[in-house]
Design a protein around this motif. Structure first.
Motif, PDB file in Angstrom:
ATOM      1  N   THR A  36       0.922   7.209  -9.638  1.00  3.81           N
ATOM      2  CA  THR A  36       0.412   6.937  -9.292  1.00  3.81           C
ATOM      3  C   THR A  36      -0.848   8.774  -8.997  1.00  3.81           C
ATOM      4  O   THR A  36      -2.023   8.798  -9.257  1.00  3.81           O
ATOM      5  N   TRP A  37      -0.306   9.120  -8.879  1.00  2.00           N
ATOM      6  CA  TRP A  37      -0.765  10.455  -8.587  1.00  2.00           C
ATOM      7  C   TRP A  37      -0.667  11.510  -9.949  1.00  2.00           C
ATOM      8  O   TRP A  37      -1.883  12.282 -10.423  1.00  2.00           O
ATOM      9  N   GLY A  38       0.368  10.748 -11.242  1.00  2.00           N
ATOM     10  CA  GLY A  38       0.310  11.374 -12.146  1.00  2.00           C
ATOM     11  C   GLY A  38      -0.949  10.882 -13.138  1.00  2.00           C
ATOM     12  O   GLY A  38      -1.481  11.465 -13.116  1.00  2.00           O
ATOM     13  N   ILE A  39      -1.117   9.841 -12.545  1.00  2.00           N
ATOM     14  CA  ILE A  39      -2.848   9.402 -13.043  1.00  2.00           C
ATOM     15  C   ILE A  39      -3.902   9.747 -12.907  1.00  2.00           C
ATOM     16  O   ILE A  39      -4.652  10.472 -13.547  1.00  2.00           O
ATOM     17  N   LEU A  40      -4.069  10.178 -11.336  1.00  3.72           N
ATOM     18  CA  LEU A  40      -4.898  10.604 -10.565  1.00  3.72           C
ATOM     19  C   LEU A  40      -5.104  12.329 -11.205  1.00  3.72           C
ATOM     20  O   LEU A  40      -6.375  12.106 -11.431  1.00  3.72           O
TER      21      LEU A  40
ATOM     22  N   TYR B  86       0.737  -0.891  -0.071  1.00  2.00           N
ATOM     23  CA  TYR B  86       0.179  -0.493  -0.458  1.00  2.00           C
ATOM     24  C   TYR B  86       0.496   1.307  -0.101  1.00  2.00           C
ATOM     25  O   TYR B  86       0.298   1.874  -0.402  1.00  2.00           O
ATOM     26  N   LYS B  87       2.407   1.231   0.916  1.00  2.00           N
ATOM     27  CA  LYS B  87       2.597   2.285   1.140  1.00  2.00           C
ATOM     28  C   LYS B  87       3.391   2.661   0.088  1.00  2.00           C
ATOM     29  O   LYS B  87       3.552   3.719  -0.321  1.00  2.00           O
ATOM     30  N   MET B  88       4.476   1.553  -0.537  1.00  2.00           N
ATOM     31  CA  MET B  88       4.672   1.337  -1.718  1.00  2.00           C
ATOM     32  C   MET B  88       4.061   2.129  -3.305  1.00  2.00           C
ATOM     33  O   MET B  88       5.132   2.729  -3.711  1.00  2.00           O
ATOM     34  N   GLN B  89       2.746   1.629  -3.776  1.00  2.00           N
ATOM     35  CA  GLN B  89       2.079   2.106  -4.193  1.00  2.00           C
ATOM     36  C   GLN B  89       1.943   3.010  -4.356  1.00  2.00           C
ATOM     37  O   GLN B  89       1.525   4.070  -4.818  1.00  2.00           O
TER      38      GLN B  89
ATOM     39  N   PHE C 156      -4.837  -8.214  -1.149  1.00  2.00           N
ATOM     40  CA  PHE C 156      -5.018  -6.930  -0.174  1.00  2.00           C
ATOM     41  C   PHE C 156      -3.815  -5.482   0.472  1.00  2.00           C
ATOM     42  O   PHE C 156      -5.215  -4.818  -0.303  1.00  2.00           O
ATOM     43  N   GLY C 157      -2.904  -5.627   0.027  1.00  2.00           N
ATOM     44  CA  GLY C 157      -2.532  -4.894  -0.641  1.00  2.00           C
ATOM     45  C   GLY C 157      -2.841  -4.092  -1.677  1.00  2.00           C
ATOM     46  O   GLY C 157      -3.109  -2.551  -1.796  1.00  2.00           O
ATOM     47  N   GLY C 158      -3.210  -4.636  -3.055  1.00  2.00           N
ATOM     48  CA  GLY C 158      -2.943  -4.072  -3.856  1.00  2.00           C
ATOM     49  C   GLY C 158      -4.877  -3.698  -4.357  1.00  2.00           C
ATOM     50  O   GLY C 158      -4.909  -2.479  -4.951  1.00  2.00           O
ATOM     51  N   PHE C 159      -5.585  -4.464  -3.649  1.00  2.11           N
ATOM     52  CA  PHE C 159      -6.849  -3.684  -3.439  1.00  2.11           C
ATOM     53  C   PHE C 159      -6.959  -2.364  -2.501  1.00  2.11           C
ATOM     54  O   PHE C 159      -8.182  -2.112  -3.105  1.00  2.11           O
ATOM     55  N   THR C 160      -6.231  -2.653  -1.963  1.00  2.58           N
ATOM     56  CA  THR C 160      -6.940  -1.259  -0.518  1.00  2.58           C
ATOM     57  C   THR C 160      -6.313  -0.177  -1.461  1.00  2.58           C
ATOM     58  O   THR C 160      -6.693   1.352  -1.416  1.00  2.58           O
ATOM     59  N   TYR C 161      -5.067  -0.701  -2.274  1.00  2.00           N
ATOM     60  CA  TYR C 161      -4.590   0.808  -3.080  1.00  2.00           C
ATOM     61  C   TYR C 161      -5.139   1.003  -3.574  1.00  2.00           C
ATOM     62  O   TYR C 161      -5.637   2.471  -4.089  1.00  2.00           O
TER      63      TYR C 161
END
Length: 253
Positions: A21-25, A12-15, A107-112
């Motif tokens: 990530t923020w560029g896409i957002l 979660y923290k790494m992603q 679940f790390g990917g899901f929460t991210y």
């Protein structure tokens, strides 16, 4: 469970810390605002844009599709990447099972994924609420937003994250990219309709019609809604089961 949570927290923290990530957002938020901002021109172009429920529904159908597949590509290859970077060897050095490792990744990917989609919807709904010329109480914005996060955000995040984590560990990642590109174009090319939609639509399937429906074309096909939900959740669960059952995935046998 502590071992699973440790992997979840790491993923979660790494992603979330990745610039991409923020560029896409931010990029998709700009696209969404151009299309859905309650300007005079857009209000004249979109008959129902004055309704907060329609705004959130439209944002979920069109713009979350882009951000979801962007996150899918960012998440893909997480397990193969552990083999290349040596992280898998570090995990294997500890008393951790294969299933604990897999569930932590999933679940790390899901929460991210759910976090990014939630930030996106909350940000865009907040901007809409501030600039729309229509007077409405907070509930008019919060109710459809919460419904969208539950009805749309959770199943879509489940589908995207589980497939992105599991499938590249079981097939050539180039084939995975090809399959997801085909699915994206099938979704992007779909046209909204009051009739039953194909079950494979990720963000614009009949499940999303529980958020908002055209007042002149009510939709009550429960079986089509169930088929769409089953596709989103069933594909994720099936891919997870296949990965857990795969031989020689964890330690050489």
């Amino acid at each position: 469970m502590n071992k699973v949570f440790a992997i979840v927290r790491y993923e979660y923290k790494m992603q979330l810390g990745r610039i991409s990530t923020w560029g896409i957002l931010l990029a998709v938020s700009a696209i969404a605002l151009l299309d859905n901002f309650p300007s005079t021109r857009n209000l004249a172009r979109l008959e129902f844009l004055v309704q907060p429920a329609y705004f959130v529904y439209r944002t979920m159908c069109l713009d979350v599709l882009i951000i979801s597949f962007g996150l899918l590509f960012l998440l893909s290859g997480r397990i193969p990447a552990d083999n290349k970077t040596g992280c898998k060897a570090l995990f294997m050095a500890a008393p951790i099972s294969r299933s604990q490792y897999i569930w932590g990744k999933l679940f790390g990917g899901f929460t991210y994924t759910l976090t990014v989609i939630s930030i996106f919807l909350i940000l865009n709904t907040g901007i809409y609420a501030v600039f729309t010329p229509i007077e409405a109480d907070a509930g008019a914005y919060l109710t459809p937003l919460i419904k969208t996060l539950i009805i749309g955000g959770i199943p879509v995040s489940f589908f995207i994250s589980f497939l992105a984590v599991t499938l590249p560990a079981m097939m050539d990642i180039r084939l995975f990219y090809l399959l997801t590109a085909v699915l994206f174009f099938l979704n992007a090319g779909s046209v909204g309709s009051a009739e039953a939609q194909p079950f494979y639509l990720v963000t614009s399937g009949d499940l999303i019609k529980l958020i908002w429906q055209h007042p002149r074309f009510p939709f009550t096909n429960i079986w089509s809604i169930a088929a769409n939900l089953t596709f989103l959740t069933g594909c994720g669960l099936l891919s997870c089961v296949l990965l857990i059952m795969k031989r020689k995935f964890w330690r050489a046998e």
